[in-house]
Design a protein around this motif. Structure first.
Motif, PDB file in Angstrom:
ATOM      1  N   ASP A   1       0.820  -1.281   0.120  1.00 39.25           N
ATOM      2  CA  ASP A   1       0.373   0.489   0.189  1.00 39.25           C
ATOM      3  C   ASP A   1       0.867   1.119  -0.254  1.00 39.25           C
ATOM      4  N   GLY A   2       2.319   0.983  -1.179  1.00 36.54           N
ATOM      5  CA  GLY A   2       2.951   2.001  -0.690  1.00 36.54           C
ATOM      6  C   GLY A   2       4.187   2.113   0.425  1.00 36.54           C
ATOM      7  N   VAL A   3       4.488   1.699   1.035  1.00 31.99           N
ATOM      8  CA  VAL A   3       5.270   1.866   2.236  1.00 31.99           C
ATOM      9  C   VAL A   3       5.727   0.287   1.307  1.00 31.99           C
ATOM     10  N   GLN A   4       7.234   1.164   1.912  1.00 32.96           N
ATOM     11  CA  GLN A   4       8.437   0.078   1.285  1.00 32.96           C
ATOM     12  C   GLN A   4       8.702  -0.558   2.896  1.00 32.96           C
ATOM     13  N   TYR A   5       8.669  -2.061   2.900  1.00 30.67           N
ATOM     14  CA  TYR A   5       9.533  -2.975   3.417  1.00 30.67           C
ATOM     15  C   TYR A   5      10.498  -3.664   2.660  1.00 30.67           C
ATOM     16  N   GLU A   6      11.410  -3.955   3.538  1.00 26.96           N
ATOM     17  CA  GLU A   6      12.753  -5.143   3.640  1.00 26.96           C
ATOM     18  C   GLU A   6      11.920  -6.552   3.779  1.00 26.96           C
ATOM     19  N   VAL A   7      12.247  -7.381   2.892  1.00 25.91           N
ATOM     20  CA  VAL A   7      12.111  -9.039   3.055  1.00 25.91           C
ATOM     21  C   VAL A   7      12.800  -9.492   3.979  1.00 25.91           C
ATOM     22  N   ILE A   8      12.926 -10.039   5.222  1.00 23.92           N
ATOM     23  CA  ILE A   8      13.399 -10.598   5.466  1.00 23.92           C
ATOM     24  C   ILE A   8      13.630 -12.339   5.212  1.00 23.92           C
ATOM     25  N   GLY A   9      12.442 -12.767   4.695  1.00 23.87           N
ATOM     26  CA  GLY A   9      12.426 -14.253   4.782  1.00 23.87           C
ATOM     27  C   GLY A   9      10.939 -14.782   3.866  1.00 23.87           C
ATOM     28  N   VAL A  10      10.418 -16.143   3.571  1.00 23.90           N
ATOM     29  CA  VAL A  10      10.237 -16.320   3.000  1.00 23.90           C
ATOM     30  C   VAL A  10       9.204 -17.516   4.038  1.00 23.90           C
ATOM     31  N   ALA A  11       7.942 -18.104   4.009  1.00 21.34           N
ATOM     32  CA  ALA A  11       7.269 -18.456   4.179  1.00 21.34           C
ATOM     33  C   ALA A  11       7.492 -20.317   3.575  1.00 21.34           C
ATOM     34  N   LYS A  12       7.501 -21.386   4.227  1.00 17.50           N
ATOM     35  CA  LYS A  12       7.475 -22.777   3.814  1.00 17.50           C
ATOM     36  C   LYS A  12       6.172 -22.888   2.818  1.00 17.50           C
ATOM     37  N   ALA A  13       5.796 -22.763   1.487  1.00 21.09           N
ATOM     38  CA  ALA A  13       4.078 -23.469   0.904  1.00 21.09           C
ATOM     39  C   ALA A  13       3.802 -24.156   1.719  1.00 21.09           C
ATOM     40  N   LYS A  14       1.819 -23.657   1.909  1.00 22.54           N
ATOM     41  CA  LYS A  14       0.949 -25.041   3.182  1.00 22.54           C
ATOM     42  C   LYS A  14      -0.208 -25.201   1.759  1.00 22.54           C
ATOM     43  N   GLY A  15       0.265 -24.405   0.297  1.00 22.89           N
ATOM     44  CA  GLY A  15      -1.176 -24.869  -0.245  1.00 22.89           C
ATOM     45  C   GLY A  15      -2.673 -24.169  -0.071  1.00 22.89           C
ATOM     46  N   SER A  16      -3.135 -25.182  -1.181  1.00 26.06           N
ATOM     47  CA  SER A  16      -5.027 -23.972  -0.708  1.00 26.06           C
ATOM     48  C   SER A  16      -5.262 -24.908  -0.059  1.00 26.06           C
ATOM     49  N   VAL A  17      -6.722 -23.761   0.585  1.00 27.04           N
ATOM     50  CA  VAL A  17      -7.712 -24.594   1.457  1.00 27.04           C
ATOM     51  C   VAL A  17      -9.325 -23.787   1.193  1.00 27.04           C
ATOM     52  N   PHE A  18     -10.440 -24.766   0.334  1.00 35.00           N
ATOM     53  CA  PHE A  18     -10.988 -24.303  -0.616  1.00 35.00           C
ATOM     54  C   PHE A  18     -10.910 -23.409  -1.322  1.00 35.00           C
ATOM     55  N   GLY A  19     -10.239 -23.803  -2.419  1.00 36.84           N
ATOM     56  CA  GLY A  19      -9.598 -22.861  -2.894  1.00 36.84           C
ATOM     57  C   GLY A  19      -8.860 -21.638  -3.278  1.00 36.84           C
ATOM     58  N   GLN A  20      -8.811 -21.193  -1.888  1.00 34.81           N
ATOM     59  CA  GLN A  20      -7.695 -19.596  -1.227  1.00 34.81           C
ATOM     60  C   GLN A  20      -6.884 -20.430  -1.133  1.00 34.81           C
ATOM     61  N   SER A  21      -5.721 -19.851  -1.393  1.00 36.24           N
ATOM     62  CA  SER A  21      -4.122 -19.925  -0.963  1.00 36.24           C
ATOM     63  C   SER A  21      -4.383 -19.189   0.220  1.00 36.24           C
ATOM     64  N   GLN A  22      -2.956 -20.897   0.891  1.00 44.16           N
ATOM     65  CA  GLN A  22      -2.445 -19.853   2.449  1.00 44.16           C
ATOM     66  C   GLN A  22      -1.107 -19.297   1.871  1.00 44.16           C
ATOM     67  N   ASP A  23      -0.755 -18.619   1.353  1.00 49.67           N
ATOM     68  CA  ASP A  23       0.232 -18.451   0.728  1.00 49.67           C
ATOM     69  C   ASP A  23       0.514 -16.930   0.339  1.00 49.67           C
ATOM     70  N   LYS A  24      -0.690 -16.807  -0.653  1.00 53.83           N
ATOM     71  CA  LYS A  24      -0.291 -15.087  -0.583  1.00 53.83           C
ATOM     72  C   LYS A  24      -1.123 -14.398   0.491  1.00 53.83           C
ATOM     73  N   PHE A  25       0.513 -13.932   0.961  1.00 54.61           N
ATOM     74  CA  PHE A  25       0.147 -13.157   2.043  1.00 54.61           C
ATOM     75  C   PHE A  25       1.688 -12.804   2.723  1.00 54.61           C
ATOM     76  N   VAL A  26       1.697 -11.420   3.367  1.00 52.83           N
ATOM     77  CA  VAL A  26       2.868 -10.668   3.843  1.00 52.83           C
ATOM     78  C   VAL A  26       2.770 -10.299   5.624  1.00 52.83           C
ATOM     79  N   ALA A  27       3.625 -11.140   6.044  1.00 51.23           N
ATOM     80  CA  ALA A  27       3.303 -11.028   8.090  1.00 51.23           C
ATOM     81  C   ALA A  27       4.893  -9.591   8.025  1.00 51.23           C
ATOM     82  N   VAL A  28       3.803  -8.468   9.155  1.00 53.13           N
ATOM     83  CA  VAL A  28       4.726  -7.309   9.381  1.00 53.13           C
ATOM     84  C   VAL A  28       4.752  -7.466  10.715  1.00 53.13           C
TER      85      VAL A  28
END
Length: 427
Positions: A201-228
């Motif tokens: 949303d226009g605010v800059q963040y530095e990537v420090i890590g990546v999560a291992k893939a979890k796949g989808s549930v009910f057609g919704q991906s569990q890997d489409k996120f950013v945690a800050v």
């Protein structure tokens, strides 16, 4: 007239008994001679088997979903939220909770964290959908999670690359981000994501890590996120009555889960100055709550499915019985010839029982094929989780065979009781 013998020298010879394979062949011949009648004969069995397997496939898919959610929460984990309904929906109670339950506050999280003795960890999280970008590429409808340092461990998140935000980075409102595999593949495929600058949303963040893939549930991906860090999240979006916070906690060990939940309940009630007569103004639930609710729902779904399947099976069985009675009438002379050659009543009865069971099993196998197609289409076209278990296939075919045998008993006995002399005189 159909027979179970062979032709030679212009004459037809009948064996006094028919083997299983001969009886099965006769059943197949009967189906192929009148396809419409055969379809109508097997329709009830097909519907019963299809319904049973589709329902059990849905239940099995949901079991996998619940197991996945429980694996995230763990047997020693639980959650504290403003409102939660798991099980029977009560609109009146929901409206009452909506009026009286305030949002969870950071001060309450700190109060519980500093005073609880039965917790192994406790964290705070808030979420919203955002648009993120990197070097001109954008990704919309990404889940942004504001988290404390303990959240990844509490939710059993596995780190694939790098690390998660530290407690120091959370307290200092550091602009760092831990991303899901979908985000990693979208922006950093083939390159090292660590240290890259991501705009949220226009605010800059530095990537420090990546999560291992979890796949989808009910057609919704569990890997489409950013945690800050959650205080960085508050810095950007503020903290008000619209900010939905949730507390995630783990008991010191699974054997003290209930005691840990009671301790958190007592501390939060104390902070909110609730009297013994006041209801909780928050909701606490753990893996056991999800399990119990799902078991109740599964029992209801399965019970309804078996009720419908039972009706289809009875109807299908009655149709098969009527068809087999017609077959006995059509083959009366054949029965008389076989008896005159020495066939016993048991031999005749077994033959017609096998034919009836084979007819029903064919219907069951067609139902399995239809159920497989339905399962594939539903799982690909909708978010519903579908997973066909082999046990459901075996149960469906087994029930079909059982129905064929049960409803074939009466026609088989009628065939076996025919007087050979009378039968030979039949046209």
């Amino acid at each position: 007239m159909a027979g179970t013998g062979y032709e030679g020298l212009g004459k037809r010879y009948y064996r006094p008994t028919a083997s299983f394979w001969e009886s099965a062949r006769i059943a197949f011949d009967s189906l192929s001679k009148s396809k419409l009648r055969s379809f109508l004969t097997l329709l009830g069995i097909i519907l019963a088997t299809t319904t049973l397997i589709v329902v059990l496939s849905f239940v099995n898919g949901m079991n996998l979903y619940i197991a996945n959610k429980l694996s995230d929460m763990g047997s020693d984990g639980f959650k504290v939220v403003r409102i939660a309904f798991i099980g029977n929906w009560d609109p009146k109670k929901f409206l009452e909770m909506d009026r009286h339950n305030p949002q969870i506050r950071p001060e309450e999280y700190e109060f519980i964290r500093d005073r609880a003795h039965l917790l192994g960890a406790i964290g705070m999280e808030s979420s919203r959908d955002v648009t993120i970008s990197f070097k001109g590429e954008t990704m919309q409808q990404v889940e942004l999670d504001g988290i404390t340092a303990d959240i990844p461990a509490i939710n059993n998140t596995t780190v694939a690359v790098g690390r998660t935000p530290s407690d120091t980075e959370v307290r200092r409102h550091m602009p760092v981000a831990f991303v899901g595999e979908d985000v990693n593949q979208k922006f950093f495929a083939g390159i090292d994501p660590i240290g890259k600058k991501l705009l949220v949303d226009g605010v800059q963040y530095e990537v420090i890590g990546v999560a291992k893939a979890k796949g989808s549930v009910f057609g919704q991906s569990q890997d489409k996120f950013v945690a800050v860090p959650i205080y960085s999240y508050f810095k950007t979006y503020g903290l008000n009555v619209q900010t939905h916070l949730a507390l995630f906690a783990k008991a010191a060990d699974s054997s003290h889960l209930e005691e840990a939940k009671d301790e958190v309940r007592m501390l939060l009630r104390s902070y909110r100055h609730l009297t013994p007569k006041d209801d909780d103004t928050f909701s606490i639930f753990g893996s056991d709550t999800l399990t119990n609710a799902w078991q109740n729902l599964t029992g209801a779904i399965t019970g309804m499915a078996f009720a419908v399947v039972s009706v289809f099976l009875v109807v299908g069985g009655i149709v098969i019985m009527n068809i087999m009675l017609a077959v006995v009438t059509e083959r009366t002379r054949e029965i008389g010839i076989r008896k005159s050659l020495g066939a016993r009543r048991q031999d005749i009865q077994n033959q017609f029982l096998v034919e009836s069971a084979v007819l029903a099993v064919i219907g069951g196998l067609i139902g399995v094929a239809v159920a497989f197609i339905v399962t594939v289409v539903v799982s690909n076209a909708t978010p519903l989780p579908m997973d066909m278990p082999l046990a459901a296939v075996a149960l469906g075919v087994g029930l079909s065979a059982g129905v064929g045998l049960f409803f074939g008993i009466y026609p088989a006995r009628q065939a076996a009781k025919l007087d050979p002399i009378v039968a030979l005189q039949a046209d």
